[in-house]
Design a protein around this motif. Sequence first.
Motif, PDB file in Angstrom:
ATOM      1  N   ARG A  23       4.168  -4.558  -8.234  1.00 31.09           N
ATOM      2  CA  ARG A  23       3.190  -5.605  -8.495  1.00 31.09           C
ATOM      3  C   ARG A  23       1.815  -5.010  -8.800  1.00 31.09           C
ATOM      4  NH1 ARG A  23       3.676 -10.953  -7.297  1.00 31.09           N
ATOM      5  NH2 ARG A  23       5.372 -10.597  -5.861  1.00 31.09           N
ATOM      6  N   ALA A  24       1.420  -4.012  -7.992  1.00 30.89           N
ATOM      7  CA  ALA A  24       0.125  -3.347  -8.196  1.00 30.89           C
ATOM      8  C   ALA A  24       0.098  -2.651  -9.553  1.00 30.89           C
ATOM      9  CB  ALA A  24      -0.144  -2.348  -7.070  1.00 30.89           C
ATOM     10  N   LEU A  25       1.205  -2.000  -9.877  1.00 30.30           N
ATOM     11  CA  LEU A  25       1.299  -1.287 -11.149  1.00 30.30           C
ATOM     12  C   LEU A  25       1.160  -2.250 -12.324  1.00 30.30           C
ATOM     13  CD1 LEU A  25       1.813   1.376 -12.576  1.00 30.30           C
ATOM     14  CD2 LEU A  25       4.264   0.946 -12.376  1.00 30.30           C
ATOM     15  N   LEU A  26       1.873  -3.353 -12.252  1.00 35.49           N
ATOM     16  CA  LEU A  26       1.816  -4.354 -13.315  1.00 35.49           C
ATOM     17  C   LEU A  26       0.381  -4.854 -13.516  1.00 35.49           C
ATOM     18  CD1 LEU A  26       3.320  -6.340 -15.298  1.00 35.49           C
ATOM     19  CD2 LEU A  26       3.342  -7.948 -13.400  1.00 35.49           C
ATOM     20  N   GLU A  27      -0.267  -5.213 -12.415  1.00 36.36           N
ATOM     21  CA  GLU A  27      -1.637  -5.718 -12.493  1.00 36.36           C
ATOM     22  C   GLU A  27      -2.557  -4.722 -13.179  1.00 36.36           C
ATOM     23  OE1 GLU A  27      -3.365  -6.991  -8.715  1.00 36.36           O
ATOM     24  OE2 GLU A  27      -1.611  -8.333  -8.566  1.00 36.36           O
ATOM     25  N   HIS A  28      -2.419  -3.457 -12.792  1.00 38.15           N
ATOM     26  CA  HIS A  28      -3.301  -2.439 -13.352  1.00 38.15           C
ATOM     27  C   HIS A  28      -3.033  -2.169 -14.809  1.00 38.15           C
ATOM     28  CE1 HIS A  28      -4.789  -1.893  -9.403  1.00 38.15           C
ATOM     29  NE2 HIS A  28      -5.768  -1.214  -9.954  1.00 38.15           N
ATOM     30  N   VAL A  29      -1.748  -2.062 -15.118  1.00 35.76           N
ATOM     31  CA  VAL A  29      -1.361  -1.786 -16.487  1.00 35.76           C
ATOM     32  C   VAL A  29      -1.887  -2.883 -17.421  1.00 35.76           C
ATOM     33  CG1 VAL A  29       0.717  -1.991 -17.910  1.00 35.76           C
ATOM     34  CG2 VAL A  29       0.607  -0.276 -16.114  1.00 35.76           C
ATOM     35  N   LEU A  30      -1.835  -4.120 -16.959  1.00 36.18           N
ATOM     36  CA  LEU A  30      -2.268  -5.228 -17.807  1.00 36.18           C
ATOM     37  C   LEU A  30      -3.788  -5.329 -17.912  1.00 36.18           C
ATOM     38  CD1 LEU A  30       0.280  -8.035 -16.893  1.00 36.18           C
ATOM     39  CD2 LEU A  30       0.406  -6.330 -18.704  1.00 36.18           C
ATOM     40  N   SER A  31      -4.489  -4.633 -17.015  1.00 34.57           N
ATOM     41  CA  SER A  31      -5.950  -4.700 -17.067  1.00 34.57           C
ATOM     42  C   SER A  31      -6.558  -3.613 -17.960  1.00 34.57           C
ATOM     43  CB  SER A  31      -6.536  -4.594 -15.657  1.00 34.57           C
ATOM     44  OG  SER A  31      -6.402  -3.270 -15.193  1.00 34.57           O
ATOM     45  N   VAL A  32      -5.731  -2.656 -18.377  1.00 40.69           N
ATOM     46  CA  VAL A  32      -6.255  -1.574 -19.219  1.00 40.69           C
ATOM     47  C   VAL A  32      -6.307  -2.012 -20.678  1.00 40.69           C
ATOM     48  CG1 VAL A  32      -6.010   0.859 -19.885  1.00 40.69           C
ATOM     49  CG2 VAL A  32      -5.115   0.099 -17.693  1.00 40.69           C
ATOM     50  N   ASP A  40      -4.441   8.780 -16.668  1.00 41.52           N
ATOM     51  CA  ASP A  40      -5.439   7.696 -16.679  1.00 41.52           C
ATOM     52  C   ASP A  40      -5.083   6.653 -15.624  1.00 41.52           C
ATOM     53  OD1 ASP A  40      -6.705   8.792 -18.909  1.00 41.52           O
ATOM     54  OD2 ASP A  40      -5.461   7.629 -20.313  1.00 41.52           O
ATOM     55  N   LEU A  41      -3.806   6.314 -15.603  1.00 39.30           N
ATOM     56  CA  LEU A  41      -3.348   5.268 -14.696  1.00 39.30           C
ATOM     57  C   LEU A  41      -3.482   5.700 -13.233  1.00 39.30           C
ATOM     58  CD1 LEU A  41      -2.278   2.465 -15.280  1.00 39.30           C
ATOM     59  CD2 LEU A  41       0.036   3.369 -15.117  1.00 39.30           C
ATOM     60  N   LEU A  42      -3.133   6.960 -12.961  1.00 43.39           N
ATOM     61  CA  LEU A  42      -3.254   7.487 -11.596  1.00 43.39           C
ATOM     62  C   LEU A  42      -4.706   7.437 -11.132  1.00 43.39           C
ATOM     63  CD1 LEU A  42      -0.857  10.570 -11.471  1.00 43.39           C
ATOM     64  CD2 LEU A  42      -0.760   8.539 -10.027  1.00 43.39           C
ATOM     65  N   ARG A  43      -5.632   7.813 -12.023  1.00 42.68           N
ATOM     66  CA  ARG A  43      -7.057   7.776 -11.687  1.00 42.68           C
ATOM     67  C   ARG A  43      -7.510   6.354 -11.375  1.00 42.68           C
ATOM     68  NH1 ARG A  43      -7.798  12.006 -15.342  1.00 42.68           N
ATOM     69  NH2 ARG A  43      -7.873  10.565 -17.082  1.00 42.68           N
ATOM     70  N   GLY A  49      -7.870   2.330  -4.522  1.00 42.44           N
ATOM     71  CA  GLY A  49      -7.294   2.566  -3.210  1.00 42.44           C
ATOM     72  C   GLY A  49      -5.793   2.352  -3.114  1.00 42.44           C
ATOM     73  N   HIS A  50      -5.157   2.157  -4.275  1.00 42.14           N
ATOM     74  CA  HIS A  50      -3.702   2.009  -4.268  1.00 42.14           C
ATOM     75  C   HIS A  50      -3.073   3.389  -4.250  1.00 42.14           C
ATOM     76  CE1 HIS A  50      -4.342  -2.156  -5.752  1.00 42.14           C
ATOM     77  NE2 HIS A  50      -3.301  -2.349  -4.974  1.00 42.14           N
ATOM     78  N   ARG A  51      -2.191   3.600  -3.301  1.00 46.91           N
ATOM     79  CA  ARG A  51      -1.515   4.888  -3.255  1.00 46.91           C
ATOM     80  C   ARG A  51      -0.182   4.774  -3.985  1.00 46.91           C
ATOM     81  NH1 ARG A  51      -4.301   7.107   1.356  1.00 46.91           N
ATOM     82  NH2 ARG A  51      -3.788   5.231   2.528  1.00 46.91           N
ATOM     83  N   VAL A  52      -0.213   5.090  -5.251  1.00 42.85           N
ATOM     84  CA  VAL A  52       1.007   5.078  -6.051  1.00 42.85           C
ATOM     85  C   VAL A  52       1.220   6.492  -6.552  1.00 42.85           C
ATOM     86  CG1 VAL A  52       2.110   4.153  -8.132  1.00 42.85           C
ATOM     87  CG2 VAL A  52       0.695   2.665  -6.738  1.00 42.85           C
TER      88      VAL A  52
END
Length: 150
Positions: A23-32, A40-43, A49-52
């Motif tokens: 869920r966190a990954l999806l949210e972030h990916v869609l915000s880029v 880039d995504l890891l940064r 503060g998400h530990r992925v």
Amino acid sequence: MPAAERFALYLSKHRLKMTRERRALLEHVLSVRGHFDVDDLLRRLGRTGHRVSRATLYRNLPVLVESGLIHKVEMARGQARYERMVGRHHHDHMVCLGCGDILEFESPEVERIQEEVCRRKRFVMTGHTHQIRGYCGSCAGDGRARGKER
Ligand SMILES: [Zn+2]
Ligand SMILES: [Zn+2]
Ligand SMILES: [Zn+2]
């Protein structure tokens, strides 16, 4: 259908779970905006503060690609960049092997010809990735384009 719902549907169809990480990954990916790579995504995830882990990204990005929510652009030397497809028009890419620039283009003629070719082969297209490798204007200008792919 909202992206999260589409993703949940895809996951359940493939017997995968909507985990907190996904869920966190999806949210972030869609915000880029624009094209991004795993670093880039890891940064970005780190800043919020998400530990992925990197392994999680490598495991889950293909899932997002297959769900059609993001698109993968193949770069030189097996590298890849991604971009969100939600809310965007279909477009294709030119990838510069010199500076790594990605140019987007849309050509109704190219689209039409691809559909025509599929029709002739009685192939039912569900999607396509059309990608041109080469050198952008400024890289081609300084002579780097003389060799083949490096
Ligand atoms: Zn296309
Ligand atoms: Zn270039
Ligand atoms: Zn693009």
